[in-house]
Design a protein around this motif. Structure first.
Motif, short mmCIF file in Angstrom:
data_model
loop_
_atom_site.label_atom_id
_atom_site.label_comp_id
_atom_site.label_asym_id
_atom_site.label_seq_id
_atom_site.Cartn_x
_atom_site.Cartn_y
_atom_site.Cartn_z
N ALA A 1 -14.64 30.92 50.24
CA ALA A 1 -15.64 31.71 49.81
C ALA A 1 -15.87 31.85 48.23
N THR B 1 -18.95 30.64 46.82
CA THR B 1 -20.29 31.27 47.21
C THR B 1 -21.13 32.17 46.34
N ILE C 1 -18.94 38.96 53.35
CA ILE C 1 -17.62 38.02 53.46
C ILE C 1 -16.39 38.84 53.12
#
Length: 431
Positions: free
Chosen positions: A149, A152, A191
């Protein structure tokens, strides 16, 4: 007229200063820097990191023995887990208004293409990161996979600044980039909440946080208005606003934050349930719009009150998180960088094109399909949120430092965006 330059001045300049100081300090005196970052301020049973995880690594360093305390409040925990909650609350305020209000910037057909492009801008980096990590073999993959992540993220302020330099302030791609960036950060919060819990989940504490939000909404917002239904002078609402002000929401925020810590979700997200409960204007002028400074609703007043504290908080965040030794460059560095510089532009272009062409949603007037490539390159600056996710995804050590170095190197996306602008012949549009 967006006030994003003011946002950059408010929330990014001191962040850069803190990050530069951290890099210098960590490379000049690594031991001294780590001693400062992990310094224990308070051994207690209520707030801080789990002392059973912290003590074995730091007992000798700070001259501590076994203790009956359950938690340790370190400088790092104070900044990353407590104070950064105010930064995420400011970002969440913009997202909430953009989504919830009838004329919000993230509602309707005009926001559809940027939102779909945002999805590509998150899936593309994940695919590139995990695809390259798989090439490292089973052991290498297991070591770095939790960092999927990190690439991102998009740094709103710096991406917007580069976008203005490449496209010009009046180009429609700039507002497209701004919507994409804020939606990207909203996705990043989701997330963090779902995939990076800070400990074993205790779902009953989620009810505690939600109860704090519901209680303050009903008692400090709904009830006074209901009591004033037939009285144009609104005495109850006026009393709550003048006598109590932010106090009920501060108390609810503290309760919600504690609930998130006990729940196992990252405590920096602890104020998010409270943001929608705060009285706010009935219309949205746009993300970081200049007109917001003239609004007198409580939500915008709180944002103004937080302005200078959050500036200093981001300075501390940069100081405590960007201190990476240059020799710590490793495979996570290149994975994060590839995810940002390759995966994000590809994902934004592919999904943006699908939304604009096959799905027929179109692009803003004056924006070309080729501009999606340049927007993707500009959005590849991860920095702030990438640093934060790296500090959550990996424990302190070489892997975390290497991933953070990739987040810092993502500033190279600015040069890539400028080159892409020249290659695709972007015409700068002045205000």
């Amino acid at each position: 007229m967006y006030r994003v330059w003011g946002f950059i001045e408010d929330y990014s300049i001191l962040l850069i200063v803190g990050s530069v100081l951290a890099l210098v300090w960590a490379n000049a005196d690594p031991a001294g820097y780590r001693f400062f970052v992990d310094y224990p301020l308070w051994l207690n049973d209520w707030i801080g990191a789990d002392i059973h995880h912290w003590l074995p690594h730091h007992a000798a360093e700070y001259g501590l023995d076994e203790t009956g305390a359950v938690r340790v409040l370190t400088i790092h925990f104070l900044v990353n887990d407590i104070l950064m909650a105010f930064f995420f609350a400011v970002a969440a305020k913009e997202v909430w208004e953009a989504i919830a209000l009838g004329d919000g910037s993230l509602r309707g057909r005009t926001a559809a293409t940027p939102l779909i492009a945002t999805l590509g801008g998150m899936l593309g980096p994940i695919a590139v990161y995990l695809g390259l990590a798989w090439c490292l073999g089973p052991d290498g993959f297991d070591t770095v996979s939790r960092g999927w992540a990190v690439p991102t993220a998009t740094d709103i302020a710096f991406s917007y600044l580069v976008g203005r330099l490449v496209f010009g302030p009046a180009h429609p791609a700039v507002n497209f980039l701004l919507l994409l960036s804020i939606a990207d950060d909203a996705g990043g919060l989701v997330i963090l909440a779902i995939f990076y819990p800070s400990g074993d989940l205790a779902p009953e504490w989620l009810l505690f946080s939600l109860a704090a939000a519901v209680a303050v909404y009903l008692l400090a917002n709904v009830l006074p208005r209901r009591l004033d239904r037939h009285d144009q002078e609104r005495p109850h609402s006026t009393w709550v606003r003048k006598r109590l002000g932010v106090l009920p929401y501060a108390m609810a925020g503290a309760m919600s934050w504690y609930g998130f810590q006990q729940l196992g979700l990252h405590p920096a997200l602890g104020l998010l349930p409270i943001v929608p409960t705060i009285p706010h204007a009935e219309r949205a002028f746009g993300i970081f719009h200049a007109a917001e400074r003239y609004l007198s609703d409580l939500l915008n007043r709180i944002q103004k009150l937080l302005r200078h504290p959050v500036e200093f908080i981001l300075f501390l965040f940069g100081l405590l998180n960007a201190g990476v030794a240059f020799q710590s460059i490793g495979s996570p560095t290149w994975l994060v960088l590839a995810g940002l510089l390759v995966g994000k532009p590809l994902g934004i272009f592919a999904f943006g094109w699908i939304a604009a062409k096959p799905m027929g949603l179109g692009l803003p007037r004056g924006m070309r399909t080729a501009d999606l490539v340049v927007v993707g390159c500009t959005a590849a600056i991860g920095f702030t949120v990438s640093l934060f996710v790296a500090s959550v995804a990996f424990g302190a050590g070489a892997v975390q430092d290497a991933a953070k170095m990739g987040a810092l190197f993502s500033f190279s996306a600015a040069a890539m965006a400028w080159l892409a602008g020249r290659l695709f012949r972007v015409e700068r549009q002045k205000a």
